[in-house]
Design an enzyme around this catalytic site. Structure first.
Site, PDB file in Angstrom:
ATOM      1  N   CYS A 108       0.525  32.748  11.236  1.00  0.00           N
ATOM      2  CA  CYS A 108       1.043  33.471  12.627  1.00  0.00           C
ATOM      3  C   CYS A 108       0.898  32.945  13.543  1.00  0.00           C
ATOM      4  O   CYS A 108       0.411  32.457  14.312  1.00  0.00           O
ATOM      5  CB  CYS A 108      -0.568  34.556  13.041  1.00  0.00           C
ATOM      6  SG  CYS A 108      -0.846  35.812  11.911  1.00  0.00           S
ATOM      7  N   GLU A 148       0.444  -1.177   0.074  1.00  0.00           N
ATOM      8  CA  GLU A 148       0.094  -0.106  -0.552  1.00  0.00           C
ATOM      9  C   GLU A 148       0.838   1.093  -0.151  1.00  0.00           C
ATOM     10  O   GLU A 148       0.487   1.928   1.358  1.00  0.00           O
ATOM     11  CB  GLU A 148      -0.797   0.373   1.797  1.00  0.00           C
ATOM     12  CG  GLU A 148      -1.139  -1.069   1.701  1.00  0.00           C
ATOM     13  CD  GLU A 148      -1.736  -0.827   3.054  1.00  0.00           C
ATOM     14  OE1 GLU A 148      -3.072  -1.101   3.597  1.00  0.00           O
ATOM     15  OE2 GLU A 148      -2.100  -0.072   3.753  1.00  0.00           O
ATOM     16  N   GLY A 173       1.843   5.083  -0.293  1.00  0.00           N
ATOM     17  CA  GLY A 173       1.589   6.992  -1.059  1.00  0.00           C
ATOM     18  C   GLY A 173       2.728   7.529  -1.639  1.00  0.00           C
ATOM     19  O   GLY A 173       2.645   7.782  -2.429  1.00  0.00           O
TER      20      GLY A 173
HETATM   21  N1  LLP Z   1      -1.161   1.891   4.332  1.00  0.00           N
HETATM   22  C1  LLP Z   1      -1.022   1.830   6.236  1.00  0.00           C
HETATM   23  C2  LLP Z   1      -1.779   1.469   6.643  1.00  0.00           C
HETATM   24  C3  LLP Z   1      -0.807   3.730   6.785  1.00  0.00           C
HETATM   25  O1  LLP Z   1      -1.180   4.176   7.806  1.00  0.00           O
HETATM   26  C4  LLP Z   1       0.149   4.106   5.522  1.00  0.00           C
HETATM   27  C5  LLP Z   1       0.387   6.173   5.766  1.00  0.00           C
HETATM   28  C6  LLP Z   1       0.159   3.453   4.047  1.00  0.00           C
HETATM   29  C7  LLP Z   1       0.067   2.867   3.712  1.00  0.00           C
HETATM   30  C8  LLP Z   1       0.997   4.939   2.735  1.00  0.00           C
HETATM   31  O2  LLP Z   1       2.286   5.163   3.902  1.00  0.00           O
HETATM   32  P1  LLP Z   1       3.226   5.771   2.870  1.00  0.00           P
HETATM   33  O3  LLP Z   1       3.579   4.778   0.936  1.00  0.00           O
HETATM   34  O4  LLP Z   1       2.829   6.760   2.259  1.00  0.00           O
HETATM   35  O5  LLP Z   1       4.362   6.099   3.697  1.00  0.00           O
HETATM   36  N2  LLP Z   1       1.784  12.798   6.377  1.00  0.00           N
HETATM   37  C9  LLP Z   1       3.170  11.947   6.957  1.00  0.00           C
HETATM   38  C10 LLP Z   1       2.984  10.190   7.156  1.00  0.00           C
HETATM   39  C11 LLP Z   1       1.802  10.070   7.597  1.00  0.00           C
HETATM   40  C12 LLP Z   1       1.369   8.414   6.756  1.00  0.00           C
HETATM   41  C13 LLP Z   1       0.229   7.559   7.642  1.00  0.00           C
HETATM   42  N3  LLP Z   1       0.353   5.768   7.172  1.00  0.00           N
HETATM   43  C14 LLP Z   1       4.305  12.418   6.608  1.00  0.00           C
HETATM   44  O6  LLP Z   1       3.655  13.127   5.871  1.00  0.00           O
HETATM   45  O7  LLP Z   1       5.247  12.274   6.312  1.00  0.00           O
END
Ligand code: LLP
Length: 413
Positions: free
Chosen positions: A340, A270, A272
């Site tokens: 701010c 998964e 992102g």
């Molecule tokens: N699967 C689950 C269960 C997750 O909780 C997440 C991300 C992903 C997949 C995708 O993860 P990725 O491949 O994007 O690392 N806002 C934070 C990142 C939060 C990620 C939350 N969960 C940032 O800007 O670094």
């Protein structure tokens, strides 16, 4: 590996693929987000290549822009959704409901009903109470969802503490022991088919070792419960924000290969961030320059409302000028926004070409967790999002207006 930027200088200006960002931002104004469709699809292809046998569910939370998501779906991605809203957006982007994984630690009854109604492919359950709730709802609605248990493997990911999710004290997942009990309890269930195990130990993972450890922790469940056939190892594949070395998806795949070699497991991932982070940038315009003890403070028209990562995680994003800085003088700079809050910083302590009001900057690698984490704080309308396809571009989300800011307010007098 040095970062392979989507942006390059040509005829004195910064380009994304074949599009001149100076001309683009003259036309639509700043701030604005720009995404390269080709780069996002290339990144998806790299993952497909590294994990040829895996089913890939792009994690909508990183960037849920419909046009961008549609191109990923058209390129073979399923979707990982963590709210009914994300399921809804995924369906609007044209995904087959069966290719949606519904995850998340706090799914409400209404969200579970919606997921059952539309018939998502998998529901990843994070507690015994959630499984009981899901089984009851499925019975009422005469559905039999396919379920994966999200395990908390008690592995501490090598990443920022706010995005580490696999240690025992984290709110995520079910302990190994409880998972074993649930698998027994629901083995002959008429309401749910529990046939998968899900882990996700964190995001922007610095090493592959913790992932291997997490996978090894859950493998005994497969030996003990023959009903289990799928393993979802989550996302977390890192990107290099500042040119530092990070493990490529192929390194994760290579480390896991020997473990999976003798097993007939249906593998799922998964991702992102890896798909969209370096496919996007945020254009801001310099408003004011102020002296500071360390150099200058560059006040721009974009800030934590457009990119909260520096404020929230101390994240570092590279900054490039839209004009070619060849032969420029350089000044130690701090790039900030107009909000701010002292945390409203886009980039701390960076040597940048000496800037003037009116100059524009590109904050790099903001395709993931940029627009989706944006807000209207300080009554700031959200910027437009632009999708670049070769040498053409189109606005795929328009700039919000002041009318949008008050559109939902009611009963004012
Ligand atoms: N699967 C689950 C269960 C997750 O909780 C997440 C991300 C992903 C997949 C995708 O993860 P990725 O491949 O994007 O690392 N806002 C934070 C990142 C939060 C990620 C939350 N969960 C940032 O800007 O670094």
């Amino acid at each position: 590996m040095a970062t392979n930027r989507i942006a390059h200088y040509q005829y004195g200006s910064l380009y994304v693929d074949g599009v001149d960002l100076m001309a683009l931002s003259d036309e639509i104004g700043t701030p604005c987000y720009v995404y390269s469709q080709d780069r996002a699809v290339d990144n998806l292809r790299s993952l497909q290549k590294a994990f040829p046998d895996a089913e890939i569910h792009y994690s909508l939370k990183a960037n849920a822009n419909l046009a961008l998501v549609r191109t990923l779906v058209d390129s073979g991605a399923g979707l990982d959704a963590v709210s009914a809203g994300e399921i809804y957006k995924g369906l609007q982007a044209g995904v087959d409901p069966n290719m949606i994984v519904f995850a998340g630690v706090g799914k409400t009854e209404a969200e579970l009903k919606y997921a059952l109604d539309v018939g998502v492919g998998w529901i990843n359950v994070e507690s015994g109470l959630e499984l009981a709730r899901l089984a009851r709802l499925a019975g009422q609605l005469h559905k039999k969802p396919r379920v994966a248990l999200r395990i908390n493997p008690d592995v501490k990911a090598d990443t920022h503490q706010y995005i580490a999710t696999g240690h025992a004290a984290a709110k995520f997942g079910i302990s190994l022991a409880e998972a074993g009990e649930l698998l027994e309890k629901y083995a002959d269930s008429d309401e749910v088919t529990v046939e998968g195990i899900h882990i996700h130990i964190g995001s922007q993972l610095g090493t592959v070792e913790r992932t291997v450890e997490a996978v090894q922790t859950v493998l005994p469940l497969f030996d003990q419960h023959s009903s289990l056939r799928a393993l979802n190892i989550g996302g977390g594949f890192p990107v290099s924000y500042t040119g530092d070395d990070v493990p490529e998806p192929a390194a994760f795949a290579a480390a896991l290969e020997p473990i999976f070699a003798n097993r007939r497991l249906h593998l799922m991932i998964e991702p992102g961030r890896y798909v969209v982070a370096d496919a996007g940038l945020l254009i801001v315009e310099v408003q004011y320059i102020k002296p500071s003890p360390a150099g200058v403070i560059v006040v721009t028209d974009g800030g934590m409302t457009e990119l909260i990562r520096p404020a929230l995680y101390g994240a570092t994003h590279d900054v490039m000028t839209l004009h070619d800085p060849a032969s420029a003088e350089y000044t130690n700079s701090q790039v900030v926004g107009p909000v701010c809050e002292s945390a409203d910083v886009l980039r701390n302590d960076v040597t940048l070409p000496t800037l003037q009001p009116g100059d524009r900057l590109a904050v790099m690698d903001t395709g993931a967790y940029g627009a989706v984490m944006g807000s209207n704080y300080n009554a700031r309308p959200r910027p437009p999002e632009v999708l670049v396809e070769g040498d053409t571009w189109r606005i795929v989300r328009r700039r919000e207006t002041w009318e949008d800011l008050i559109a939902l307010e009611r009963n004012i007098t």
